[in-house]
Design a protein around this motif. Structure first.
Motif, mmCIF file in Angstrom:
data_model
loop_
_atom_site.group_PDB
_atom_site.id
_atom_site.type_symbol
_atom_site.label_atom_id
_atom_site.label_comp_id
_atom_site.label_asym_id
_atom_site.label_seq_id
_atom_site.Cartn_x
_atom_site.Cartn_y
_atom_site.Cartn_z
ATOM 1 N N LEU A 55 31.785 58.874 44.068
ATOM 2 C CA LEU A 55 31.356 59.523 45.306
ATOM 3 C C LEU A 55 30.645 58.490 46.170
ATOM 4 C CD1 LEU A 55 29.901 62.872 43.887
ATOM 5 C CD2 LEU A 55 32.091 62.555 45.059
ATOM 6 N N LEU A 56 31.121 58.298 47.381
ATOM 7 C CA LEU A 56 30.404 57.394 48.296
ATOM 8 C C LEU A 56 29.076 58.032 48.659
ATOM 9 C CD1 LEU A 56 32.763 55.839 50.994
ATOM 10 C CD2 LEU A 56 32.234 55.030 48.680
ATOM 11 N N THR A 57 28.067 57.202 48.824
ATOM 12 C CA THR A 57 26.745 57.681 49.216
ATOM 13 C C THR A 57 26.230 56.820 50.371
ATOM 14 O OG1 THR A 57 25.689 56.224 47.609
ATOM 15 C CG2 THR A 57 26.147 58.482 46.885
ATOM 16 N N THR A 58 25.120 57.237 50.926
ATOM 17 C CA THR A 58 24.544 56.517 52.055
ATOM 18 C C THR A 58 23.872 55.210 51.637
ATOM 19 O OG1 THR A 58 23.032 58.367 51.818
ATOM 20 C CG2 THR A 58 24.193 58.219 53.881
ATOM 21 N N SER A 59 23.579 55.064 50.347
ATOM 22 C CA SER A 59 22.999 53.805 49.842
ATOM 23 C C SER A 59 23.006 53.844 48.320
ATOM 24 C CB SER A 59 21.546 53.636 50.323
ATOM 25 O OG SER A 59 20.751 54.693 49.816
ATOM 26 N N VAL A 155 21.906 54.770 32.897
ATOM 27 C CA VAL A 155 22.356 54.704 34.298
ATOM 28 C C VAL A 155 22.382 53.229 34.660
ATOM 29 C CG1 VAL A 155 21.858 55.316 36.693
ATOM 30 C CG2 VAL A 155 21.230 56.909 34.842
ATOM 31 N N GLU A 156 23.574 52.687 34.900
ATOM 32 C CA GLU A 156 23.647 51.269 35.268
ATOM 33 C C GLU A 156 23.370 51.113 36.762
ATOM 34 O OE1 GLU A 156 27.817 51.204 33.260
ATOM 35 O OE2 GLU A 156 27.256 49.124 33.732
ATOM 36 N N ASP A 157 22.355 50.337 37.084
ATOM 37 C CA ASP A 157 22.162 49.955 38.487
ATOM 38 C C ASP A 157 23.033 48.720 38.694
ATOM 39 O OD1 ASP A 157 21.466 48.855 40.893
ATOM 40 O OD2 ASP A 157 19.339 49.309 40.706
ATOM 41 N N ASN A 158 24.219 48.972 39.260
ATOM 42 C CA ASN A 158 25.208 47.901 39.419
ATOM 43 C C ASN A 158 25.292 47.448 40.878
ATOM 44 O OD1 ASN A 158 27.131 46.144 38.365
ATOM 45 N ND2 ASN A 158 28.818 47.513 38.867
ATOM 46 N N ALA A 159 24.151 47.509 41.574
ATOM 47 C CA ALA A 159 24.109 47.126 42.994
ATOM 48 C C ALA A 159 24.724 45.743 43.220
ATOM 49 C CB ALA A 159 22.677 47.151 43.505
ATOM 50 N N PHE A 182 26.462 49.026 49.058
ATOM 51 C CA PHE A 182 27.275 48.367 50.084
ATOM 52 C C PHE A 182 26.387 47.938 51.252
ATOM 53 C CE2 PHE A 182 30.286 51.357 47.940
ATOM 54 C CZ PHE A 182 30.965 50.378 47.215
ATOM 55 N N HIS A 183 25.146 47.628 50.930
ATOM 56 C CA HIS A 183 24.208 47.081 51.919
ATOM 57 C C HIS A 183 24.750 45.745 52.433
ATOM 58 C CE1 HIS A 183 20.538 44.733 52.991
ATOM 59 N NE2 HIS A 183 20.211 45.869 53.553
ATOM 60 N N GLU A 184 24.318 45.332 53.602
ATOM 61 C CA GLU A 184 24.956 44.157 54.232
ATOM 62 C C GLU A 184 24.849 42.868 53.420
ATOM 63 O OE1 GLU A 184 23.639 42.779 58.028
ATOM 64 O OE2 GLU A 184 21.647 42.299 57.323
ATOM 65 N N THR A 185 23.919 42.803 52.466
ATOM 66 C CA THR A 185 23.815 41.576 51.669
ATOM 67 C C THR A 185 24.793 41.552 50.495
ATOM 68 O OG1 THR A 185 22.065 42.690 50.461
ATOM 69 C CG2 THR A 185 21.375 41.112 52.147
ATOM 70 N N GLY A 191 27.233 47.803 56.063
ATOM 71 C CA GLY A 191 25.899 47.800 56.669
ATOM 72 C C GLY A 191 24.896 48.434 55.734
ATOM 73 N N GLU A 192 24.984 49.736 55.578
ATOM 74 C CA GLU A 192 24.203 50.488 54.591
ATOM 75 C C GLU A 192 25.179 51.431 53.913
ATOM 76 O OE1 GLU A 192 20.906 50.321 53.935
ATOM 77 O OE2 GLU A 192 20.018 49.410 55.719
#
Ligand SMILES: Cc1ncc(COP(=O)(O)O)c(C=O)c1O
Length: 380
Positions: A55-59, A155-159, A182-185, A191-192
């Protein structure tokens, strides 16, 4: 771009089709969430990673908050988290009333030290949140074995780690839930933005509800119910389809993007290896059973003074480098949970010494030559 720097730390880069896809969204007339491009991104990720539901999310922050809601985290629960991470990894669970139990990191990969895990587990432990720092996998065999034995969610934080692998399997596919940024970095961006990867299908239906303000609107859109209504707690975690359109252009170019990032990473590594050895600087370590995601490149300087000199020298040369992360257990919030100096000695030492070099998809070897030259001029 950061003002005053000829080489910024990060720069958003187009993969090619972003603006064309955004135009299509506007022309088609569905710019809110869960439009055609959201579905395309989700399907692409489900198929590429082999995940039952994305599920895509806002961040990534919001995906982590969804994970905390789905696991029914409540006041008094404990969640084991590395102190070496971004605030959101921890804050998402604290928002639900959890107490963070900070775990130290391994000196090689800077990932949570799995050998310290078992002694931190109590009857209140509800989740372990490994962060794959720099997109290099944690010791997932050991973490999953311990979690399963104690019946604790992972819960893997796979940022950082999209498309990285541990022992041939994609990061983000081990825990019952995993989160992406999917933050800009990040390697792929809008973008966010973010995503929740749902590996355990028991969470799928509730995840759709939590993401849609606590309503069963997703079932309504699929024609499974004839009206939608408020059925649970939730919030608004779905991004606009305009962002999804931008993201899809990046995800469909994932192979080219990863090739570019690999070249950039390897160029730094090859050209800094001898200098680092001579000057007591450590470069990133990637264990043989990990395929990294080429998310970032860091140097571990000998001490804080050397790091301060390096960052200011690069700044004088118009190059922005940054450090990463301040120890969360020593932050004002961490101290409220009892964090004190000495709790995570490896993390405390490393956070004074780490510096991240500019890294973005369109960084050229000419720019990298300038950065490398400037690094080699520094004296401390
Ligand atoms: C490890 C980690 N987790 C979570 C996040 C939060 O990501 P977002 O900005 O998409 O909320 C970040 C941000 O960089 C991060 O580094």
């Amino acid at each position: 771009m950061e003002r005053g720097y000829s080489i910024p730390f990060n720069r958003p880069c187009l993969a090619g089709n972003e603006l064309q896809y955004i135009t299509q969204v506007i022309e088609y007339g569905h710019a809110s969430g869960d439009g055609a491009y959201t579905r395309k991104c989700q399907l692409l990720l489900e198929q590429a990673l082999g995940v039952p539901r994305v599920l895509l999310t806002t961040s990534c922050t919001h995906a982590l908050e969804m994970a905390a809601l789905l696991l029914d985290i409540r006041p008094g629960d404990e969640v084991i988290v590395p102190s070496f991470t971004f605030v959101s990894t921890v804050n998402a669970f604290v928002l639900r009333g959890a107490r963070p139990i900070f775990i130290d990191i391994r000196p090689d990969t800077l990932n949570l030290d799995e050998t310290r895990l078992e002694r931190l587990i109590t009857p209140r432990t509800k989740a372990i949140v490994p962060v794959h720092y720099a997109g290099v996998g944690c010791e997932l065999d050991a973490i999953m074995e311990i979690a399963e034995r104690h019946d604790i969610a992972v819960v893997e934080d796979n940022a950082h780690g999209l498309f990285g692998k541990y022992k041939g399997k994609y990061l983000g596919t081990f825990g019952c839930l995993a989160t992406q940024s999917f933050h800009e970095t990040k390697n792929f961006t809008c973008g966010e933005g973010g995503a929740l990867l749902i590996n355990d299908p028991q969470y799928i239906e509730r995840a759709e509800i939590v993401r849609e303000k606590g309503t069963n609107r997703s079932r309504f859109f699929r024609g499974e119910v004839d009206k939608y209504t408020w059925v649970d707690i939730g919030s608004s975690y779905l991004p606009s389809d305009i962002l999804a359109a931008f993201l899809y252009a990046q995800l469909e170019a994932r192979e080219q993007i990863q090739v570019k990032r690999r070249r950039i990473w390897e160029y730094y590594y090859e050209h800094l290896r001898d200098w680092a050895q001579e000057h007591g600087v450590r470069l990133p370590i990637v264990p043989a059973d990990c395929e990294q995601s080429y998310h970032l490149f860091y140097l571990l300087m000998p001490d804080l003074k050397a790091r301060t000199r390096l960052i200011s020298h690069l700044k004088e040369r118009g190059i922005l480098s940054v450090f990463h992360y301040l120890p969360l257990h020593l932050s004002p919030m961490g101290e409220r949970f009892g964090g004190k100096p000495g709790d995570c000695p490896v993390m405390e030492d490393i956070s004074d010494r780490l510096v991240r070099l500019p890294f973005y998809n369109d960084l050229t070897h000419e720019d990298q030559d300038q950065i490398i030259e400037a690094i080699q001029e520094v004296r401390w």
